[in-house]
Design a protein around this motif. Sequence first.
Motif, PDB file in Angstrom:
ATOM      1  N   VAL A   1      -6.144  -4.586  -0.594  1.00 21.05           N
ATOM      2  CA  VAL A   1      -5.255  -5.363   0.259  1.00 21.05           C
ATOM      3  C   VAL A   1      -4.166  -5.972  -0.609  1.00 21.05           C
TER       4      VAL A   1
ATOM      5  N   THR B   1      -5.848 -10.969   4.303  1.00 23.59           N
ATOM      6  CA  THR B   1      -5.478 -11.152   5.704  1.00 23.59           C
ATOM      7  C   THR B   1      -6.107 -10.127   6.630  1.00 23.59           C
ATOM      8  N   SER B   2      -6.376  -8.940   6.146  1.00 24.27           N
ATOM      9  CA  SER B   2      -6.867  -7.893   7.040  1.00 24.27           C
ATOM     10  C   SER B   2      -8.383  -7.699   7.004  1.00 24.27           C
TER      11      SER B   2
ATOM     12  N   ASN C   1      -1.892  -8.412   0.983  1.00 20.72           N
ATOM     13  CA  ASN C   1      -1.479  -9.641   1.666  1.00 20.72           C
ATOM     14  C   ASN C   1      -2.653 -10.606   1.699  1.00 20.72           C
TER      15      ASN C   1
END
Length: 148
Positions: free
Chosen positions: A99, A81-82, A101
């Motif tokens: 990460v 997501t990032s 997520n």
Amino acid sequence: MEVRVKKGFSEKQKSKIDVKRNSTRLLITVNVPGSAGPLRFVVNEDDKVAGVIDMALKQYAHQGRLPLLGSDPTHFLLLPTSLGLEALGASELIGLCGVRNFILCKKQPAELRESRWKAEGMIDQKSKSSSCWKTWLNKSFAFKIHFH
């Protein structure tokens, strides 16, 4: 602290046991578009992305969530997501991306076709056939209009 392993295990089996004990475990969150909420489960940092996708699909099906997704992990992408919209490769280690997520989404039909061709070693044939098709299309639209 030394852990004793029962007799009868080979050296290879003992090393696998030691690696499993020493690997770091991560709690990850996987969001599925259209689903009620995220999936949360624990993985080892040295698990491959393909294995994580498979675990997510199994947990999703076990919980009876909708919409139905299917069970073939090769039809899905795992997006952090990032880190933008760059999907993780199936052979990458989940712990290396940094990460926790993710978004699980289905591949588009063209992506499925391309991944199948890569797996079967037919990617060169695809590029040749597409170039022939493009050449034919360009020739067919190259109308010559003569004014007399």
